[in-house]
Design a protein around this motif. Sequence first.
Motif, mmCIF file in Angstrom:
data_model
loop_
_atom_site.group_PDB
_atom_site.id
_atom_site.type_symbol
_atom_site.label_atom_id
_atom_site.label_comp_id
_atom_site.label_asym_id
_atom_site.label_seq_id
_atom_site.Cartn_x
_atom_site.Cartn_y
_atom_site.Cartn_z
ATOM 1 N N LEU A 163 48.926 26.207 61.214
ATOM 2 C CA LEU A 163 48.518 27.684 61.205
ATOM 3 C C LEU A 163 47.013 28.034 61.812
ATOM 4 C CD1 LEU A 163 50.189 29.389 58.657
ATOM 5 C CD2 LEU A 163 51.098 29.097 60.843
ATOM 6 N N SER A 164 46.734 28.750 62.580
ATOM 7 C CA SER A 164 45.390 29.102 62.782
ATOM 8 C C SER A 164 44.709 29.416 61.677
ATOM 9 C CB SER A 164 45.157 29.941 64.031
ATOM 10 O OG SER A 164 45.698 31.446 63.405
ATOM 11 N N GLU A 165 43.067 29.679 61.706
ATOM 12 C CA GLU A 165 42.376 30.121 60.454
ATOM 13 C C GLU A 165 42.992 31.622 60.147
ATOM 14 O OE1 GLU A 165 40.038 29.189 58.348
ATOM 15 O OE2 GLU A 165 40.464 27.030 59.193
ATOM 16 N N ALA A 166 43.237 32.413 61.009
ATOM 17 C CA ALA A 166 43.555 33.886 60.967
ATOM 18 C C ALA A 166 45.148 33.887 60.395
ATOM 19 C CB ALA A 166 43.707 34.742 62.201
ATOM 20 N N ALA A 167 46.023 33.092 60.957
ATOM 21 C CA ALA A 167 47.358 33.066 60.306
ATOM 22 C C ALA A 167 47.135 32.269 58.892
ATOM 23 C CB ALA A 167 48.064 32.082 61.217
ATOM 24 N N GLN A 168 46.294 31.347 58.618
ATOM 25 C CA GLN A 168 46.358 30.857 57.252
ATOM 26 C C GLN A 168 45.790 31.878 56.397
ATOM 27 O OE1 GLN A 168 43.827 27.043 56.887
ATOM 28 N NE2 GLN A 168 44.408 26.701 59.017
ATOM 29 N N ARG A 169 44.787 32.914 56.566
ATOM 30 C CA ARG A 169 44.388 33.805 55.660
ATOM 31 C C ARG A 169 45.511 34.767 55.549
ATOM 32 N NH1 ARG A 169 42.301 39.024 56.325
ATOM 33 N NH2 ARG A 169 40.995 39.542 54.526
ATOM 34 N N PHE A 170 46.102 35.045 56.304
ATOM 35 C CA PHE A 170 47.507 36.014 56.435
ATOM 36 C C PHE A 170 48.757 35.322 55.320
ATOM 37 C CE2 PHE A 170 51.472 37.879 57.680
ATOM 38 C CZ PHE A 170 50.982 39.343 57.707
ATOM 39 N N TYR A 171 48.767 34.201 55.945
ATOM 40 C CA TYR A 171 49.647 33.337 54.638
ATOM 41 C C TYR A 171 49.394 33.371 53.181
ATOM 42 C CZ TYR A 171 52.747 29.446 53.023
ATOM 43 O OH TYR A 171 53.510 28.627 52.106
ATOM 44 N N ARG A 172 47.983 33.023 53.183
ATOM 45 C CA ARG A 172 47.226 33.257 51.593
ATOM 46 C C ARG A 172 47.248 34.449 50.916
ATOM 47 N NH1 ARG A 172 42.236 34.106 50.391
ATOM 48 N NH2 ARG A 172 41.514 33.936 52.697
ATOM 49 N N ILE A 173 47.208 35.454 51.728
ATOM 50 C CA ILE A 173 47.260 36.776 51.069
ATOM 51 C C ILE A 173 48.703 37.223 50.613
ATOM 52 C CG2 ILE A 173 46.881 39.192 51.602
ATOM 53 C CD1 ILE A 173 44.304 38.267 53.321
ATOM 54 N N VAL A 229 50.468 23.676 55.844
ATOM 55 C CA VAL A 229 50.373 24.964 56.093
ATOM 56 C C VAL A 229 49.052 25.023 57.024
ATOM 57 C CG1 VAL A 229 49.562 27.254 55.503
ATOM 58 C CG2 VAL A 229 51.503 26.060 54.264
ATOM 59 N N ARG A 230 47.833 24.261 56.678
ATOM 60 C CA ARG A 230 46.622 24.235 57.340
ATOM 61 C C ARG A 230 46.695 23.708 58.673
ATOM 62 N NH1 ARG A 230 44.668 21.981 52.838
ATOM 63 N NH2 ARG A 230 44.010 20.100 54.008
ATOM 64 N N ASP A 231 47.494 22.480 59.056
ATOM 65 C CA ASP A 231 47.755 21.836 60.196
ATOM 66 C C ASP A 231 48.658 22.676 61.121
ATOM 67 O OD1 ASP A 231 46.490 19.848 58.843
ATOM 68 O OD2 ASP A 231 48.325 18.445 58.720
ATOM 69 N N MET A 250 49.928 28.693 41.375
ATOM 70 C CA MET A 250 48.546 29.051 41.330
ATOM 71 C C MET A 250 48.174 29.773 42.512
ATOM 72 S SD MET A 250 46.382 25.558 41.997
ATOM 73 C CE MET A 250 46.822 25.107 43.503
ATOM 74 N N PRO A 251 47.317 30.646 42.537
ATOM 75 C CA PRO A 251 47.228 31.608 43.669
ATOM 76 C C PRO A 251 45.972 30.836 44.452
ATOM 77 C CG PRO A 251 46.335 32.637 41.868
ATOM 78 C CD PRO A 251 47.362 31.217 41.260
ATOM 79 N N TYR A 252 46.033 30.996 45.780
ATOM 80 C CA TYR A 252 45.122 30.073 46.821
ATOM 81 C C TYR A 252 43.670 31.075 46.888
ATOM 82 C CZ TYR A 252 49.091 27.266 47.570
ATOM 83 O OH TYR A 252 49.896 26.223 47.343
ATOM 84 N N LYS A 253 42.568 30.503 46.632
ATOM 85 C CA LYS A 253 41.444 31.203 46.805
ATOM 86 C C LYS A 253 40.841 31.092 48.107
ATOM 87 C CE LYS A 253 40.033 30.892 42.054
ATOM 88 N NZ LYS A 253 38.812 30.532 40.989
ATOM 89 N N THR A 254 41.008 30.087 48.833
ATOM 90 C CA THR A 254 40.506 29.742 50.068
ATOM 91 C C THR A 254 41.643 28.993 51.037
ATOM 92 O OG1 THR A 254 39.658 27.498 49.829
ATOM 93 C CG2 THR A 254 38.206 29.547 49.104
ATOM 94 N N ASN A 255 41.344 29.274 52.232
ATOM 95 C CA ASN A 255 42.587 28.567 53.230
ATOM 96 C C ASN A 255 42.368 26.878 52.866
ATOM 97 O OD1 ASN A 255 42.625 31.065 54.187
ATOM 98 N ND2 ASN A 255 41.832 30.661 56.222
ATOM 99 N N TYR A 256 41.460 26.516 52.639
ATOM 100 C CA TYR A 256 41.429 25.130 52.432
ATOM 101 C C TYR A 256 42.029 24.582 51.233
ATOM 102 C CZ TYR A 256 39.722 20.442 51.713
ATOM 103 O OH TYR A 256 39.454 18.965 51.443
ATOM 104 N N ASP A 257 42.511 25.740 50.216
ATOM 105 C CA ASP A 257 43.259 25.151 48.955
ATOM 106 C C ASP A 257 44.782 25.552 49.578
ATOM 107 O OD1 ASP A 257 41.080 25.120 47.411
ATOM 108 O OD2 ASP A 257 41.271 27.326 47.115
ATOM 109 N N LEU A 258 45.154 25.755 50.620
ATOM 110 C CA LEU A 258 46.533 25.714 51.090
ATOM 111 C C LEU A 258 46.983 24.243 51.286
ATOM 112 C CD1 LEU A 258 46.291 28.673 53.771
ATOM 113 C CD2 LEU A 258 47.372 28.865 51.593
ATOM 114 N N PRO A 259 48.190 24.298 51.175
ATOM 115 C CA PRO A 259 49.011 22.801 51.284
ATOM 116 C C PRO A 259 48.503 22.388 52.674
ATOM 117 C CG PRO A 259 50.648 24.331 50.648
ATOM 118 C CD PRO A 259 49.385 25.040 50.906
ATOM 119 N N SER A 260 48.430 21.315 53.027
ATOM 120 C CA SER A 260 48.087 20.776 54.413
ATOM 121 C C SER A 260 48.798 20.882 55.243
ATOM 122 C CB SER A 260 47.542 19.209 54.207
ATOM 123 O OG SER A 260 48.863 18.448 53.695
#
Length: 62
Positions: free
Chosen positions: A17-27, A13-15, A1-11
């Motif tokens: 990575l920075s917000e910018a890195a999370q966005r890069f990861y999600r994309i 990953v969120r713990d 399932m694709p992730y729509k927001t950084n909050y949807d990423l596995p915990s």
Amino acid sequence: MPYKTNYDLPSHVRDLLSEAAQRFYRIAFNSALQWYGEEEKAHCIASSAVRSQLASLNSAIE
């Protein structure tokens, strides 16, 4: 399932990575998932993309 927001990423990953890195990861994850259709492979590719990006940024700073 694709992730729509950084909050949807596995915990984990969120713990880690920075917000910018999370966005890069999600994309990167969403792109790899669309391309390969396999979540495990998409996570590996996204992790590798983040590591590569961070290494590139670190070498630019030095």
